[in-house]
Structure formats: C-alpha cells, structure tokens
Design a protein around this motif. Structure first.
Motif, PDB file in Angstrom:
ATOM      1  N   HIS A  36      19.826 -23.428 -23.282  1.00  0.00           N
ATOM      2  CA  HIS A  36      20.445 -22.195 -23.764  1.00  0.00           C
ATOM      3  C   HIS A  36      21.747 -22.592 -24.460  1.00  0.00           C
ATOM      4  N   CYS A  37      21.824 -22.407 -25.783  1.00  0.00           N
ATOM      5  CA  CYS A  37      22.992 -22.797 -26.565  1.00  0.00           C
ATOM      6  C   CYS A  37      23.754 -21.555 -26.995  1.00  0.00           C
ATOM      7  N   LEU A  38      25.057 -21.525 -26.691  1.00  0.00           N
ATOM      8  CA  LEU A  38      25.920 -20.406 -27.061  1.00  0.00           C
ATOM      9  C   LEU A  38      26.698 -20.769 -28.318  1.00  0.00           C
ATOM     10  N   ALA A  39      26.490 -19.997 -29.375  1.00  0.00           N
ATOM     11  CA  ALA A  39      27.222 -20.211 -30.622  1.00  0.00           C
ATOM     12  C   ALA A  39      28.671 -19.770 -30.427  1.00  0.00           C
ATOM     13  N   PRO A  40      29.600 -20.318 -31.206  1.00  0.00           N
ATOM     14  CA  PRO A  40      30.997 -19.868 -31.097  1.00  0.00           C
ATOM     15  C   PRO A  40      31.109 -18.378 -31.416  1.00  0.00           C
ATOM     16  N   GLN A  41      32.019 -17.707 -30.724  1.00  0.00           N
ATOM     17  CA  GLN A  41      32.166 -16.260 -30.865  1.00  0.00           C
ATOM     18  C   GLN A  41      32.438 -15.853 -32.306  1.00  0.00           C
ATOM     19  N   GLU A  42      33.206 -16.669 -33.015  1.00  0.00           N
ATOM     20  CA  GLU A  42      33.571 -16.326 -34.391  1.00  0.00           C
ATOM     21  C   GLU A  42      32.362 -16.304 -35.332  1.00  0.00           C
ATOM     22  N   ALA A  43      31.294 -17.036 -34.954  1.00  0.00           N
ATOM     23  CA  ALA A  43      30.139 -17.136 -35.849  1.00  0.00           C
ATOM     24  C   ALA A  43      29.308 -15.862 -35.865  1.00  0.00           C
ATOM     25  N   TYR A 150      26.153 -30.296 -22.973  1.00  0.00           N
ATOM     26  CA  TYR A 150      26.797 -30.977 -24.094  1.00  0.00           C
ATOM     27  C   TYR A 150      27.395 -29.940 -25.048  1.00  0.00           C
ATOM     28  N   THR A 151      28.443 -30.350 -25.757  1.00  0.00           N
ATOM     29  CA  THR A 151      29.144 -29.479 -26.700  1.00  0.00           C
ATOM     30  C   THR A 151      29.152 -30.146 -28.068  1.00  0.00           C
ATOM     31  N   LEU A 152      28.820 -29.371 -29.102  1.00  0.00           N
ATOM     32  CA  LEU A 152      28.806 -29.866 -30.478  1.00  0.00           C
ATOM     33  C   LEU A 152      29.963 -29.182 -31.218  1.00  0.00           C
ATOM     34  N   HIS A 153      31.024 -29.934 -31.485  1.00  0.00           N
ATOM     35  CA  HIS A 153      32.250 -29.416 -32.095  1.00  0.00           C
ATOM     36  C   HIS A 153      32.223 -29.701 -33.599  1.00  0.00           C
ATOM     37  N   THR A 154      32.351 -28.650 -34.398  1.00  0.00           N
ATOM     38  CA  THR A 154      32.405 -28.813 -35.851  1.00  0.00           C
ATOM     39  C   THR A 154      33.811 -28.490 -36.336  1.00  0.00           C
ATOM     40  N   SER A 155      34.285 -29.275 -37.309  1.00  0.00           N
ATOM     41  CA  SER A 155      35.667 -29.130 -37.788  1.00  0.00           C
ATOM     42  C   SER A 155      35.712 -28.920 -39.298  1.00  0.00           C
ATOM     43  N   HIS A 156      34.801 -28.090 -39.813  1.00  0.00           N
ATOM     44  CA  HIS A 156      34.808 -27.767 -41.244  1.00  0.00           C
ATOM     45  C   HIS A 156      35.241 -26.318 -41.405  1.00  0.00           C
ATOM     46  N   SER A 158      37.008 -24.371 -39.953  1.00  0.00           N
ATOM     47  CA  SER A 158      37.681 -24.028 -38.694  1.00  0.00           C
ATOM     48  C   SER A 158      37.030 -24.839 -37.581  1.00  0.00           C
ATOM     49  N   ASP A 159      37.727 -24.918 -36.448  1.00  0.00           N
ATOM     50  CA  ASP A 159      37.198 -25.656 -35.302  1.00  0.00           C
ATOM     51  C   ASP A 159      36.319 -24.743 -34.470  1.00  0.00           C
ATOM     52  N   LEU A 160      35.045 -25.110 -34.350  1.00  0.00           N
ATOM     53  CA  LEU A 160      34.069 -24.279 -33.643  1.00  0.00           C
ATOM     54  C   LEU A 160      33.283 -25.136 -32.658  1.00  0.00           C
ATOM     55  N   ASP A 161      33.003 -24.555 -31.475  1.00  0.00           N
ATOM     56  CA  ASP A 161      32.239 -25.250 -30.447  1.00  0.00           C
ATOM     57  C   ASP A 161      30.933 -24.528 -30.170  1.00  0.00           C
ATOM     58  N   THR A 162      29.827 -25.258 -30.231  1.00  0.00           N
ATOM     59  CA  THR A 162      28.534 -24.766 -29.777  1.00  0.00           C
ATOM     60  C   THR A 162      28.219 -25.469 -28.465  1.00  0.00           C
ATOM     61  N   THR A 163      28.073 -24.694 -27.368  1.00  0.00           N
ATOM     62  CA  THR A 163      27.868 -25.287 -26.039  1.00  0.00           C
ATOM     63  C   THR A 163      26.419 -25.081 -25.612  1.00  0.00           C
ATOM     64  N   CYS A 164      25.827 -26.162 -25.074  1.00  0.00           N
ATOM     65  CA  CYS A 164      24.424 -26.130 -24.679  1.00  0.00           C
ATOM     66  C   CYS A 164      24.281 -26.637 -23.252  1.00  0.00           C
ATOM     67  N   ALA A 165      23.455 -25.977 -22.464  1.00  0.00           N
ATOM     68  CA  ALA A 165      23.198 -26.402 -21.095  1.00  0.00           C
ATOM     69  C   ALA A 165      21.765 -26.083 -20.744  1.00  0.00           C
ATOM     70  N   ALA A 166      21.255 -26.746 -19.711  1.00  0.00           N
ATOM     71  CA  ALA A 166      19.893 -26.506 -19.256  1.00  0.00           C
ATOM     72  C   ALA A 166      19.725 -25.027 -18.913  1.00  0.00           C
ATOM     73  N   THR A 194      31.136 -20.196 -21.670  1.00  0.00           N
ATOM     74  CA  THR A 194      30.902 -21.139 -20.579  1.00  0.00           C
ATOM     75  C   THR A 194      29.413 -21.215 -20.276  1.00  0.00           C
ATOM     76  N   PRO A 195      28.811 -22.423 -20.387  1.00  0.00           N
ATOM     77  CA  PRO A 195      27.396 -22.536 -20.070  1.00  0.00           C
ATOM     78  C   PRO A 195      27.178 -22.441 -18.575  1.00  0.00           C
ATOM     79  N   PRO A 196      25.979 -22.049 -18.126  1.00  0.00           N
ATOM     80  CA  PRO A 196      25.713 -21.975 -16.692  1.00  0.00           C
ATOM     81  C   PRO A 196      25.732 -23.356 -16.061  1.00  0.00           C
ATOM     82  N   VAL A 197      26.060 -23.402 -14.767  1.00  0.00           N
ATOM     83  CA  VAL A 197      26.020 -24.650 -14.014  1.00  0.00           C
ATOM     84  C   VAL A 197      24.624 -24.803 -13.429  1.00  0.00           C
ATOM     85  N   PRO A 198      23.873 -25.852 -13.788  1.00  0.00           N
ATOM     86  CA  PRO A 198      22.516 -25.988 -13.272  1.00  0.00           C
ATOM     87  C   PRO A 198      22.506 -26.108 -11.755  1.00  0.00           C
ATOM     88  N   ALA A 199      21.527 -25.439 -11.131  1.00  0.00           N
ATOM     89  CA  ALA A 199      21.347 -25.579  -9.694  1.00  0.00           C
ATOM     90  C   ALA A 199      20.779 -26.953  -9.384  1.00  0.00           C
TER      91      ALA A 199
END
Length: 469
Positions: A36-43, A150-156, A158-166, A194-199
């Motif tokens: 489940h990947c959460l796009a940055p709020q600004e996107a 894992y987090t994929l940070h792009t710096s073009h 503006s600085d944006l973070d896409t966060t992905c977790a199981a 904030t991505p979920p914490v896997p059980a």
C-alpha cells in the motif's frame, strides 16, 4: 587490559517474525508481497496498491557474533508512481527503507540508496532502486531478513515523499516515520503519511544468515606432583576449573594420542579434582584431564609434560645421563598502558584512528592445544555540557588485526577478522591445535572509532580487555 581514549570536537519497533521460502521459479532471495503506497498529500493522488518485488542479499551469510554484515535491499518493482503531473528528470529520486530482522536477533536495519534514476514520465511507475546498510551480529543462530517499509523521495520542483509498506493488518505502536513537518533530511516540509506497521509473521523472508558464537575461554588447568618417575610410579594430579560434580578423566598422552594410563575422578563443589595416576606405559610423555568422552581444547586441560625414566642396568665404569625438557606456560605481555586515538572535528565527526600497541604471546606449554586471544571493549564515556555523561557505543570501535610468528615457532598465527570489537568481543588472533604447538607471536591491530557528527567536545575513554585462553 588497556584504556582507549578518543577526542571529539530512532528507536526500533518490534520486528516482524518473517517466515516463508522462495517460491519455485524465483531467484534466491526474491520475494513479492502486497503493498500500500501513499502518495504525498500535495500530489492529490489516491493510494497505489499492488505487489512489490524485492530482494535482500548480504555480504557474509555465515558471520560470527560481533561481525558487521552489509545488507543490500533491492526494490525490483513497485506500484508507486511519479507524484508530479510532469516528467521526472534523471537522478532526482532518493530511496530509504528498513530491513526487518527476526529469528536469533530482532530489530531493524536502516538502508539508504544513492540519488540515481532514469527519467520517469508523468504518471509513470517509479523505477527499481537499491539501498544498503549494516548491522552488527549480537546473537548466534539463524537470523532472518525481510523487506520492510520504504520511502521514495523525489526532489524535482518540490520535495515529495511516497511511502510504501506491506499491505497487511497493522498492530498498535508508535509511528516510525520522520517527525511531522520534516522531510528525511530534517528540513521543514509537508507532513508525510504514515504507513501501517506490519503485524508479526506477515513479511516474507528474503535472506537468512547463520551466526556462529564467539569462542569461550577455557579456564581448566592441571598440575602434576612431579615431572618424572619410574615405570609404575603413582603420580599425584591436581585439576581446577572443571564443572562441579563432573566426572573427569586423567590420562597419559604420547603426542596427540592417549596411552594406556588412565583414571577417573570427580570434581568437588569448587571444580577441583584430586587424582592418583599410576604411570606404567613407557610411551607416556604428558598428562591431560578432561570432561566427556575425549580431550579437547575447550573441555580439557593440559597436557602437562611428564617423563618415564627407564630403569636399565648401567655397565661398570659407565654413567647414565638424563635430560628433561620442562614445560613452561602460556603468557602475554602488552606494550604500554594506554591507547590514544586520533582527534576528530566537532560537527563533522568521522574516524578516530590508532593502534592497540604490540602484544606478545609466548606459548611454552609443549602440548597439542592452541590458543585464542579475544578482545572486548566497553562504551566510550565523556562529559558533556553541564557535567552530563555522554557515551559513544563500544560497537563503534572496529579493528584490523595482524599477527606474526617468530622464526622457529612450531605454530602458525592466524589474525582475527577485521570488524567490530564491541562489548561482545572479537578474536584478535589464534593458533590451531596440533600434535605439538608453541612459539612466540607478535600481535597488533589498527583501531578505528566512528565518532558521530556533533558529538560534544572532550575526551572519551573506554576499557579494552584482552583475554588469552
């Protein structure tokens, strides 16, 4: 024992207990899990769900306790997409992530990657990334490694973070992302999701390592009531350091083999053994004592040298000449009383280098047992502002050992592996068991203390203890 001195100018969440095997047809270590990947709020983009294909590898699958293992986490495929409505140029994507440890050792390994990527079209899937990190082995046994968030940070633009977790059920616990209002570099920016914490028991195992324990010191010893005797003479034997109440075998030795001389005795409540050994085998040249079915360097003591004196008629006007080589001891001396490491600048941190100083080991026992020299170091302690105590972990100290045997020494000296010393210890040098061992050996090690940036200025000291057994 030596005192080390250096001058200096995120909490772990419970790990997922990863289980599972590599599916048929997959490359070793390659796993796939729903993400489940959460796009940055600004996107203004909806979450992206889909499989992540990942692979974890290590540089040493069979480390020892105290060794440092380098971990590589590859995200080979992700459902995450370019968060911008325009193309992403090359080299603006920085990945960070976590590898979850399970089995014999728990915890997480932080991994980071270089800012490197091919161009990505608007709305296109983000590319594969590679991240690396290290951890110190603290327990023996099988350690599993599973891919975490894992987090994929792009710096073009503006600085944006896409966060992905199981994409698995979450368990309660504190968020493990950067503080609200900061990006991974710590600068102000939008609050990331904030991505979920896997059980536990939900992440797939991608790699396994098997850690071996440190060798343990053998404190057993044996003394003889005499160094020689006629065939059939009874020899008084004293042993110490055995397991209280254990049955101990006292036996004669000829080189690496036992002779027919043998008795058993029981260790008292202090681990002391008193035995009387009739020495009738003329081949006996030494005496050993041990627990269990056979002598070993870790479960026995000796050999202590002994000579059977033959009783033969001496012709008239003749004299019999006997020479006895008496065994010595295993001992160690160290040059100097303190070790001073180099200084590092405040703010920059870095490596404080030095050497432990020459250590000389002399083995004059004349038996088959080799030896091992193990070093352990405490945390480095200094004083910060207001008199508060400041610590640099002992695990921040690493060494590169060297060892040389003097000419004529029967044994060869093997230096320990380069790596972390730490409070759990590491081998500085050793010699193997053989039919006849001994010699004089010169040891040293280059030391490196990793001092974190902005460590309060001052002197930091620790105690390095060397144990010879």
């Amino acid at each position: 024992m030596a005192v080390l001195a250096a001058a200096a100018g995120g909490a772990l969440s419970p790990p997922a207990a990863a289980e599972g095997e590599t599916p048929p047809g997959r490359a070793p270590g390659r796993v796939e899990f729903p993400t489940h990947c959460l796009a940055p709020q600004e996107a203004g983009l909806p979450p992206a769900d889909g499989p992540t294909t990942a692979r974890i590898t290590v540089d040493d699958p069979e480390p020892g306790v105290g060794d440092t293992v380098t971990v590589t986490y590859q995200v080979l495929g992700t459902p995450a997409v370019n968060p911008l409505p325009v193309d992403l140029p090359a080299d603006v994507l920085t990945p960070t992530g976590r590898v979850v440890l399970g089995g014999a050792q728990s915890g997480e390994v932080t991994v980071v990657g270089a800012r490197r990527n091919d161009p990505v079209t608007a709305g296109g899937t983000l590319p594969a990334v590679t991240m690396t990190g290290t951890f110190t082995v603290t327990a023996p046994g099988e350690i599993t490694l599973a891919p975490g968030a894992y987090t994929l940070h792009t710096s073009h633009l503006s600085d944006l973070d896409t966060t992905c977790a199981a994409d698995v059920p979450a368990e309660p616990g504190p968020a493990r992302d950067p503080a609200p209002g900061t990006d991974p570099a710590g600068t102000p920016g939008p609050t990331p999701a904030t991505p979920p914490v896997p059980a536990p028991a939900t992440l797939p195992v991608s790699e396994r390592v098997t850690a071996s324990p440190l060798p343990t010191a053998n404190l057993r010893s044996v003394w003889l009531g005499g160094a020689s005797g006629k065939p059939g003479a009874t020899l008084q034997v004293t042993g110490a350091g055995f397991v209280p109440g254990a049955s101990v075998t006292v036996a004669g030795r000829a080189g690496a083999a036992e002779t027919t001389d043998r008795v058993t005795a029981q260790a008292d409540e202090l681990g002391v053994v008193l035995a009387e050994l009739p020495v009738t085998d003329r081949a006996t040249t030494a005496v050993v004592a041990y627990e269990g079915g056979a002598w070993s360097a870790t479960g026995g003591s000796g050999p202590a040298a002994y000579t059977v004196i033959e009783v033969t008629p001496v012709p008239p006007d003749a004299r019999k000449v006997t020479a006895v080589v008496e065994p010595g001891a295993l001992g160690m001396t160290q040059e100097g009383e303190a070790v001073t490491l180099g200084a590092v600048p405040y703010g920059d941190g870095g490596a404080a280098a030095g050497r432990i100083g020459t250590v000389t080991v002399k083995d004059a026992r004349g038996g088959p047992a080799g030896w091992s020299l193990i070093g352990k170091v405490t945390d480095f302690t200094g004083t910060g502002a207001g008199g508060t105590a400041v610590h640099i972990p002992g695990a921040s100290l690493s060494w590169t050992p060297v060892c040389a045997a003097a000419a004529g020494s029967p044994s060869a000296c093997t230096p320990g592996s380069a790596g972390t010393v730490g409070p759990d210890g590491a081998v500085l040098a050793s010699t193997p068991d053989a039919a006849l061992v001994g010699g004089t050996f010169t040891l040293d090690a280059a030391l490196t203390l990793r001092v974190p940036p902005y460590t309060p200025p001052g002197a930091y000291t620790a105690v390095l203890t060397l144990t010879l057994s």
